[in-house]
Design an enzyme around this catalytic site. Structure first.
Site, PDB file in Angstrom:
ATOM      1  N   GLU A 114      75.705  43.726  96.264  1.00 47.98           N
ATOM      2  CA  GLU A 114      74.383  43.677  95.073  1.00 47.98           C
ATOM      3  C   GLU A 114      73.265  43.789  95.818  1.00 47.98           C
ATOM      4  OE1 GLU A 114      75.706  41.049  90.859  1.00 47.98           O
ATOM      5  OE2 GLU A 114      74.582  40.039  93.106  1.00 47.98           O
ATOM      6  N   ASP A 134      78.434  46.987  82.872  1.00 55.21           N
ATOM      7  CA  ASP A 134      79.748  47.281  82.680  1.00 55.21           C
ATOM      8  C   ASP A 134      79.330  46.888  80.884  1.00 55.21           C
ATOM      9  OD1 ASP A 134      80.453  43.611  81.729  1.00 55.21           O
ATOM     10  OD2 ASP A 134      79.818  44.479  83.911  1.00 55.21           O
TER      11      ASP A 134
HETATM   12  N1  SAH Z   1      85.329  41.826  90.226  1.00 48.47           N
HETATM   13  C1  SAH Z   1      83.901  41.387  91.072  1.00 48.47           C
HETATM   14  C2  SAH Z   1      83.355  39.841  90.719  1.00 48.47           C
HETATM   15  C3  SAH Z   1      82.311  40.092  90.451  1.00 48.47           C
HETATM   16  S1  SAH Z   1      82.041  38.992  88.724  1.00 48.47           S
HETATM   17  C4  SAH Z   1      84.683  41.851  93.134  1.00 48.47           C
HETATM   18  O1  SAH Z   1      85.885  41.636  93.281  1.00 48.47           O
HETATM   19  O2  SAH Z   1      84.205  41.149  93.808  1.00 48.47           O
HETATM   20  C5  SAH Z   1      80.460  39.582  88.352  1.00 48.47           C
HETATM   21  C6  SAH Z   1      79.410  39.227  89.245  1.00 48.47           C
HETATM   22  O3  SAH Z   1      78.787  40.179  88.480  1.00 48.47           O
HETATM   23  C7  SAH Z   1      79.175  38.586  88.753  1.00 48.47           C
HETATM   24  O4  SAH Z   1      77.873  37.861  89.757  1.00 48.47           O
HETATM   25  C8  SAH Z   1      77.145  38.342  87.638  1.00 48.47           C
HETATM   26  O5  SAH Z   1      76.581  37.760  87.511  1.00 48.47           O
HETATM   27  C9  SAH Z   1      77.743  40.028  87.412  1.00 48.47           C
HETATM   28  N2  SAH Z   1      78.384  40.311  85.926  1.00 48.47           N
HETATM   29  C10 SAH Z   1      77.774  41.481  86.328  1.00 48.47           C
HETATM   30  N3  SAH Z   1      78.822  42.157  84.738  1.00 48.47           N
HETATM   31  C11 SAH Z   1      79.194  41.045  83.953  1.00 48.47           C
HETATM   32  C12 SAH Z   1      79.929  40.386  82.531  1.00 48.47           C
HETATM   33  N4  SAH Z   1      80.098  41.785  81.961  1.00 48.47           N
HETATM   34  N5  SAH Z   1      79.607  39.439  82.581  1.00 48.47           N
HETATM   35  C13 SAH Z   1      79.695  38.301  83.067  1.00 48.47           C
HETATM   36  N6  SAH Z   1      78.904  38.176  84.954  1.00 48.47           N
HETATM   37  C14 SAH Z   1      78.905  40.001  85.139  1.00 48.47           C
END
Ligand code: SAH
Length: 241
Positions: free
Chosen positions: A13, A198
């Site tokens: 990010e 998303d």
């Molecule tokens: N799958 C990712 C993990 C990301 S977790 C990986 O493998 O790297 C999600 C991160 O993006 C968190 O820092 C959160 O703040 C943000 N985020 C984006 N969409 C989100 C959602 N629908 N719910 C919660 N956090 C979300």
């Protein structure tokens, strides 16, 4: 303002904004995972602090604990006029969100996974930390405004849905309320800037949408974050509303 601190969770990010700012890495805190970067924007010092990698699990330190600690160390070290919690988030189609939209925090920061059915503690759990008034900024930069709601889960269960409906949250992520908790304690105003990766109410799994859109959303975030910093730099916090 003299100094803006930008607190971010994930390296991917942060990457585009660090490049666009020409930010330089500066020493952070021994033993802690946080990564500090510094840039100057029209005489305003910009500190970007990224949560960094969890040593044992080898992934970015997402979620509220790292966000709160990171905010505390950066705030104590640089005494910023404004803290921006910047990153990606989920939105809802039924609330008009589209992938790539960038939202500015409105009104309050809430938690949607701290359910404590005891008088007094229920409100404490939800938090409702103040967001810096920024409707003028949002209008000037053509950004959407919405209440940011935080939990430590990527998905949304039925209890989350119930609490989010009650609080009116429109931007779902995993750090902002923790940043705002520390900001309120230290009397430093907090703003969130969140790019939508998303759609929570879409049939595609959130994790799949997130992975598909992370790069694009981080670029959109950087573009808007630069505009937000340039809008804030010559103004005082009271002039963002
Ligand atoms: N799958 C990712 C993990 C990301 S977790 C990986 O493998 O790297 C999600 C991160 O993006 C968190 O820092 C959160 O703040 C943000 N985020 C984006 N969409 C989100 C959602 N629908 N719910 C919660 N956090 C979300």
């Amino acid at each position: 303002m003299k100094c803006i601190a930008v607190v971010m969770a994930m390296a991917s990010e942060a990457s585009p904004i660090l490049t666009q700012l020409g930010a330089q890495a500066i020493p952070a805190i021994p033993l802690m995972p946080f990564k500090f970067f510094e840039a100057d924007r029209n005489g305003c010092r910009v500190i970007v602090s990224v949560n960094g990698r969890d040593k044992r699990h080898g992934v970015d330190s997402i979620g509220t604990e790292a966000a709160a600690l990171n905010t505390y160390v950066v705030a104590r070290q640089y005494n910023p006029d404004l803290i921006i919690t910047a990153g990606t988030a989920g939105g809802w189609m039924h609330r008009g969100a589209e992938i790539g939209d960038v939202y500015v925090s409105d009104q309050k920061f809430v938690h949607h996974d701290r359910r404590i059915a005891i008088p007094g503690f229920e409100e404490y759990g939800i938090g409702s930390y103040p967001a810096v008034p920024a409707s003028g900024l949002a209008q000037a930069l053509n950004l959407k405004l919405g209440t940011v709601t935080t939990s430590n889960s990527l998905d949304e269960n039925d209890d989350d849905r119930r609490l989010i409906a009650k609080s009116g949250g429109v931007v779902k992520e995993m750090e902002a309320a923790a940043v705002a908790y520390v900001g309120e304690m230290l009397a430093i105003p907090v703003m969130a800037l969140k790019a939508i990766t998303d759609l929570v109410d879409h049939h595609t799994a959130t994790a799949d949408q997130f992975n598909a859109n992370l790069l694009m959303a981080s670029q959109r975030l950087a573009e808007k974050l630069l505009q937000v910093i340039d809008f804030c730099a010559p103004r005082s916090v009271a002039d963002l509303g």
